[in-house]
Design a protein around this motif. Structure first.
Motif, PDB file in Angstrom:
ATOM      1  N   THR A  85       6.932  -7.873   1.493  1.00 20.59           N
ATOM      2  CA  THR A  85       6.897  -7.650   2.939  1.00 20.59           C
ATOM      3  C   THR A  85       7.099  -6.171   3.237  1.00 20.59           C
ATOM      4  O   THR A  85       7.565  -5.390   2.388  1.00 20.59           O
ATOM      5  N   VAL A  86       6.781  -5.788   4.466  1.00 25.10           N
ATOM      6  CA  VAL A  86       6.981  -4.409   4.902  1.00 25.10           C
ATOM      7  C   VAL A  86       8.452  -4.040   4.774  1.00 25.10           C
ATOM      8  O   VAL A  86       8.798  -2.969   4.275  1.00 25.10           O
ATOM      9  N   LEU A 132       7.514  -0.010  13.058  1.00 22.15           N
ATOM     10  CA  LEU A 132       7.150  -1.097  12.156  1.00 22.15           C
ATOM     11  C   LEU A 132       7.985  -2.356  12.356  1.00 22.15           C
ATOM     12  O   LEU A 132       7.822  -3.327  11.622  1.00 22.15           O
ATOM     13  N   LEU A 149       6.211  -5.566  12.482  1.00 22.62           N
ATOM     14  CA  LEU A 149       5.459  -5.880  11.264  1.00 22.62           C
ATOM     15  C   LEU A 149       6.359  -6.082  10.054  1.00 22.62           C
ATOM     16  O   LEU A 149       5.858  -6.277   8.945  1.00 22.62           O
ATOM     17  N   GLN A 150       7.669  -6.070  10.236  1.00 19.00           N
ATOM     18  CA  GLN A 150       8.560  -5.991   9.077  1.00 19.00           C
ATOM     19  C   GLN A 150       8.480  -7.203   8.155  1.00 19.00           C
ATOM     20  O   GLN A 150       8.759  -7.091   6.957  1.00 19.00           O
ATOM     21  N   ARG A 170       5.632  -8.904   7.656  1.00 20.04           N
ATOM     22  CA  ARG A 170       4.232  -9.070   7.254  1.00 20.04           C
ATOM     23  C   ARG A 170       4.051  -8.647   5.790  1.00 20.04           C
ATOM     24  O   ARG A 170       4.634  -7.672   5.333  1.00 20.04           O
ATOM     25  N   LEU A 191      -1.835  -5.522   5.838  1.00 18.38           N
ATOM     26  CA  LEU A 191      -1.733  -4.319   6.665  1.00 18.38           C
ATOM     27  C   LEU A 191      -3.055  -3.557   6.687  1.00 18.38           C
ATOM     28  O   LEU A 191      -3.814  -3.570   5.711  1.00 18.38           O
ATOM     29  N   GLN A 221      -1.387   1.226   8.916  1.00 19.61           N
ATOM     30  CA  GLN A 221      -0.095   0.547   8.886  1.00 19.61           C
ATOM     31  C   GLN A 221       0.578   0.704   7.526  1.00 19.61           C
ATOM     32  O   GLN A 221       1.797   0.905   7.443  1.00 19.61           O
TER      33      GLN A 221
END
Length: 254
Positions: free
Chosen positions: A107-108, A143, A146-147, A149, A154, A158
């Motif tokens: 993940t991000v 972010l 999107l953390q 994701r 991405l 991103q």
């Protein structure tokens, strides 16, 4: 305007604009092929520096030397008068996106949290301080939504933001980027350029290989023009003259 008294988030280091990176008479080779010959420059923190030159000019080699990934055959790299080997955590290397395994289930937030690993060592678990710095890095690079994701989902822009957030979470002072704008569309390029300028304004030093001569002056305030050796170094508008560009790229037209 560069903040003259930038303090890294962790509060462990105090950085001012007197901090300087020096490269002195650097030679590097791959086997019997010279990649860099006698390259020298000096730059203070708070700047954005473009490494520009044709393919094979030594841009990626120089980034790898600065990142400590390869050893030069001759010359020195000094950060604040000392070898970077004594403070490697202050250098963050961001590879080209093509070198990242986008299928890895990461993940991000997990990617950004990796920036704390140099401070934790092999046995320590992240503490509240580390979590707070990761939170702040995610927020600074926009972010938070999107953390969770997966990085494979991405966009190019991103992903670059996520990699920059990892470097910020590391509290790195020098960010080394290999062709960060490759594959980005115009809005993505503009967004990343703004981020790099803002990171430099906080007192960081941004060094990136770059190939677009048309937008270099809009993104980078300094340029090192290379063709294995230094063609010119200084403010971007002074370096990227027709004469200097012809000297650097003449062989590509043959």
């Amino acid at each position: 305007m560069v903040n003259p008294d930038h303090i890294c988030w962790g509060g462990e280091h105090r950085h001012t604009c007197s901090h300087v990176l020096e490269v002195r008479d650097l030679d590097a080779a791959y086997g019997k092929t010279d990649a860099l010959r006698g390259v020298s420059f000096r730059i203070h923190c708070g700047h954005t520096l473009a490494l520009i030159g044709p393919n094979g000019a030594g841009k990626s080699t120089l980034i790898n030397v600065l990142a400590g990934l390869i050893r030069p055959d001759r010359g020195q790299v000094l950060w604040n008068g000392s070898s970077p080997d004594t403070c490697r955590r202050e250098f963050a290397f961001l590879p080209q996106r093509t070198e990242i395994d986008m299928s890895f289930p990461l993940t991000v937030r997990a990617l950004v949290s990796m920036g704390r690993y140099p401070m934790l060592g092999p046995w320590r678990s992240p503490g509240p301080h580390d979590v707070a710095i990761v939170d702040r890095a995610l927020e600074a690079l926009d972010l938070v939504p999107l953390q969770q994701r997966q990085i494979g989902r991405l966009s190019g822009g991103q992903l670059q933001r996520a990699l920059l957030a990892r470097a910020v979470a590391q509290e790195a002072h020098i960010l080394l980027l290999d062709e960060p704008f490759t594959g980005l569309d115009e809005p993505g390029t503009a967004s990343l350029a703004e981020l790099l300028r803002s990171l430099a304004a906080e007192g960081r030093l941004i060094i990136a290989s770059h190939h677009n001569l048309q937008n270099a002056a809009d993104i980078f305030d300094r340029t090192l023009l290379l063709h294995r050796e230094t063609i010119a170094y200084g403010p971007t508008t002074d370096v990227l003259t027709p004469h200097n560009i012809q000297r650097a790229f003449a062989h590509t037209a043959r």
